[in-house]
Design a protein around this motif. Structure first.
Motif, PDB file in Angstrom:
ATOM      1  N   SER A   1      14.220  39.871  51.098  1.00 39.86           N
ATOM      2  CA  SER A   1      13.238  40.919  51.405  1.00 39.86           C
ATOM      3  C   SER A   1      12.066  40.913  50.436  1.00 39.86           C
ATOM      4  N   ILE A   2      12.319  40.674  49.161  1.00 42.97           N
ATOM      5  CA  ILE A   2      11.225  40.642  48.192  1.00 42.97           C
ATOM      6  C   ILE A   2      10.305  39.468  48.500  1.00 42.97           C
ATOM      7  N   GLY A   3      10.874  38.363  48.940  1.00 39.77           N
ATOM      8  CA  GLY A   3      10.048  37.224  49.315  1.00 39.77           C
ATOM      9  C   GLY A   3       9.067  37.550  50.424  1.00 39.77           C
TER      10      GLY A   3
ATOM     11  N   PHE B   1      24.197  41.458  48.140  1.00 41.18           N
ATOM     12  CA  PHE B   1      23.115  42.361  47.726  1.00 41.18           C
ATOM     13  C   PHE B   1      21.963  41.538  47.145  1.00 41.18           C
ATOM     14  N   GLY B   2      22.285  40.601  46.263  1.00 46.80           N
ATOM     15  CA  GLY B   2      21.248  39.737  45.687  1.00 46.80           C
ATOM     16  C   GLY B   2      20.553  38.896  46.742  1.00 46.80           C
ATOM     17  N   TRP B   3      21.309  38.421  47.723  1.00 52.39           N
ATOM     18  CA  TRP B   3      20.758  37.630  48.823  1.00 52.39           C
ATOM     19  C   TRP B   3      19.773  38.479  49.634  1.00 52.39           C
TER      20      TRP B   3
ATOM     21  N   LEU C   1      18.214  33.795  56.106  1.00 48.19           N
ATOM     22  CA  LEU C   1      19.315  32.996  55.573  1.00 48.19           C
ATOM     23  C   LEU C   1      18.848  32.028  54.497  1.00 48.19           C
ATOM     24  N   ILE C   2      17.698  31.436  54.704  1.00 51.16           N
ATOM     25  CA  ILE C   2      17.139  30.493  53.740  1.00 51.16           C
ATOM     26  C   ILE C   2      15.722  30.954  53.411  1.00 51.16           C
ATOM     27  N   PRO C   3      15.593  31.937  52.507  1.00 52.61           N
ATOM     28  CA  PRO C   3      14.256  32.444  52.165  1.00 52.61           C
ATOM     29  C   PRO C   3      13.439  31.378  51.430  1.00 52.61           C
TER      30      PRO C   3
ATOM     31  N   PRO D   1      12.220  50.678  45.320  1.00 51.91           N
ATOM     32  CA  PRO D   1      12.927  51.317  46.441  1.00 51.91           C
ATOM     33  C   PRO D   1      13.687  50.328  47.321  1.00 51.91           C
ATOM     34  N   VAL D   2      13.209  49.091  47.403  1.00 57.58           N
ATOM     35  CA  VAL D   2      13.915  48.072  48.178  1.00 57.58           C
ATOM     36  C   VAL D   2      15.268  47.789  47.524  1.00 57.58           C
ATOM     37  N   ILE D   3      15.275  47.697  46.203  1.00 62.10           N
ATOM     38  CA  ILE D   3      16.518  47.458  45.467  1.00 62.10           C
ATOM     39  C   ILE D   3      17.478  48.625  45.667  1.00 62.10           C
ATOM     40  N   LEU D   4      16.978  49.851  45.589  1.00 63.02           N
ATOM     41  CA  LEU D   4      17.838  51.021  45.799  1.00 63.02           C
ATOM     42  C   LEU D   4      18.380  51.059  47.231  1.00 63.02           C
ATOM     43  N   PHE D   5      17.556  50.693  48.186  1.00 63.57           N
ATOM     44  CA  PHE D   5      17.948  50.661  49.597  1.00 63.57           C
ATOM     45  C   PHE D   5      19.147  49.731  49.810  1.00 63.57           C
ATOM     46  N   PHE D   6      19.027  48.498  49.329  1.00 63.81           N
ATOM     47  CA  PHE D   6      20.115  47.547  49.525  1.00 63.81           C
ATOM     48  C   PHE D   6      21.307  47.837  48.623  1.00 63.81           C
TER      49      PHE D   6
END
Length: 191
Positions: free
Chosen positions: A153-155, A146-148, A43-45, A172-177
């Motif tokens: 996840s990238i963090g 999606f941006g959240w 929630l708060i990366p 692939p993470v971007i494509l997944f979400f």
């Protein structure tokens, strides 16, 4: 064999349970707290959340996948396939790129980062049930969540792959979400 003698007048110490000896409610409460802690990091990366990642579990990802599948009932099979097969593909990709993350840690992180898309599905469902369905509203909510999900996840995953391969791990993470966000957006069309 001599057993140590206990003094009956001595103050009783708190009972230390092992996970096999503890009551069921204590086990459930401990697991719910762990899910809540991991969810808080999504929630708060912020930096330094890798410590929560080391103690992986699959309860949160399973619950969030089930909630998303229930909200998208017509696409429930697609939700399960995208979440679990997509998590496997993203995990294998990060490991092939030289990542220092275990399979279950990656699946755990990706599963918890699905939560913003569950929030998007809940909001869009509530608005749709109220009788209002607007494409731009669905698009905005889906892309915002999606941006959240990407941000969270990238963090987590960025610190687990070599610096010169972060973009290859992020794709692939971007494509997944994006696939999950698209399902959320198109599911609640005007009927």
């Amino acid at each position: 064999m001599m057993l140590p003698q206990t003094n009956e007048n001595a103050p009783q110490m708190a009972t230390n349970y092992t996970t096999l000896d503890e009551p069921v409610w204590a086990t459930l409460w401990r697991d719910v707290r762990r899910v809540g802690i991991k969810l808080w990091h999504v929630l708060i990366p912020r930096g330094g959340s890798e410590k929560a990642l080391r103690d992986w579990d699959l309860w949160g990802p399973l619950v969030f996948c089930l909630i998303l599948a229930l909200l998208l009932t017509d696409s429930a099979a697609e939700v399960f396939v995208i979440v679990w097969v997509g998590a496997v593909v993203v995990t294998l990709n990060s490991q092939l790129l030289g990542g220092k993350i275990s399979f279950f840690q990656s699946v755990c992180v990706l599963g918890y980062c699905v939560f913003p898309l569950v929030v998007a599905a809940l909001v869009i469902w509530a608005v749709h049930e109220a009788g209002w369905s607007n494409f731009f509203f669905r698009f905005g909510i889906s892309m915002g969540c999606f941006g959240w999900s990407i941000w969270a996840s990238i963090g987590f995953l960025a610190g687990m792959v070599p610096p010169h391969r972060k973009l290859l791990a992020a794709y692939p993470v971007i494509l997944f979400f994006l696939a999950l966000a698209w399902l959320v957006m198109v599911h609640f069309t005007a009927s």
